[in-house]
Design a protein around this motif. Structure first.
Motif, short mmCIF file in Angstrom:
data_model
loop_
_atom_site.label_atom_id
_atom_site.label_comp_id
_atom_site.label_asym_id
_atom_site.label_seq_id
_atom_site.Cartn_x
_atom_site.Cartn_y
_atom_site.Cartn_z
N SER A 80 -5.26 -11.88 10.75
CA SER A 80 -5.12 -12.77 9.59
C SER A 80 -3.68 -13.26 9.45
N VAL A 81 -2.70 -12.41 9.77
CA VAL A 81 -1.30 -12.84 9.72
C VAL A 81 -1.05 -13.91 10.78
N ALA A 119 -9.04 -1.91 11.79
CA ALA A 119 -8.59 -2.44 10.50
C ALA A 119 -7.23 -3.11 10.64
N ASP A 120 -6.33 -2.47 11.42
CA ASP A 120 -5.01 -3.06 11.64
C ASP A 120 -5.11 -4.34 12.47
N LYS A 121 -6.05 -4.36 13.39
CA LYS A 121 -6.26 -5.57 14.21
C LYS A 121 -6.66 -6.74 13.32
N ASP A 122 -7.55 -6.48 12.37
CA ASP A 122 -7.97 -7.54 11.46
C ASP A 122 -6.79 -8.05 10.64
N ARG A 123 -5.96 -7.12 10.21
CA ARG A 123 -4.78 -7.49 9.41
C ARG A 123 -3.83 -8.36 10.22
N VAL A 124 -3.59 -7.98 11.47
CA VAL A 124 -2.69 -8.73 12.35
C VAL A 124 -3.29 -10.11 12.65
#
Length: 132
Positions: A111-112, A104-109
């Motif tokens: 997108s950033v 989930a954090d990978k997806d967030r990073v």
């Protein structure tokens, strides 16, 4: 165990026919043997160039000396521009931080990174990763 040439030939053929040794493995061993012989010859040639005092009589042209020893010419190393080197360093930093994150954090990073760039993504990944 010492084997004659004919005994070694027989044993090798028997092992290959029984499927215990593959022909590719035999080729690899022979290729490694040739490589080892070449390295030993290069080392011997380098030692022969040394005078008794340990000072080299040959000019300090490493490439020419290696080439004259009969070794193959290696593929040239591609030169990397400073810009490409910087981009690869940045990519390595990014991957180093992101690989420790949860999906989930990978997806967030990710997108950033797409919206605000690599530097912002690295800062976020570093903060999400905890201590390091």
């Amino acid at each position: 165990m010492k084997l004659s040439e004919s005994q070694a030939h027989y044993v090798l053929n028997a092992l290959v026919s029984e499927g215990k040794v593959r022909t590719a493995q035999v080729r690899d061993v022979l290729r490694n043997r040739e490589r080892e012989i070449r390295k030993l010859r290069e080392r011997l040639a380098a030692l022969e160039k040394l005078s008794p005092a340990g000072v080299s009589r040959a000019p300090r042209g490493g490439r020419a000396a290696r080439r004259s020893a009969g070794s193959k010419v290696r593929a040239r190393r591609l030169r990397m521009s400073p810009r490409v080197r910087a981009l690869r360093k940045l990519q390595g930093k990014y991957m180093g931080y992101v690989r420790r994150l949860k999906p989930a954090d990978k997806d967030r990073v990710r997108s950033v990174r797409e919206k605000r760039g690599m530097d912002a993504a690295i800062r976020l990944a570093k903060s999400l990763g905890g201590k390091s």
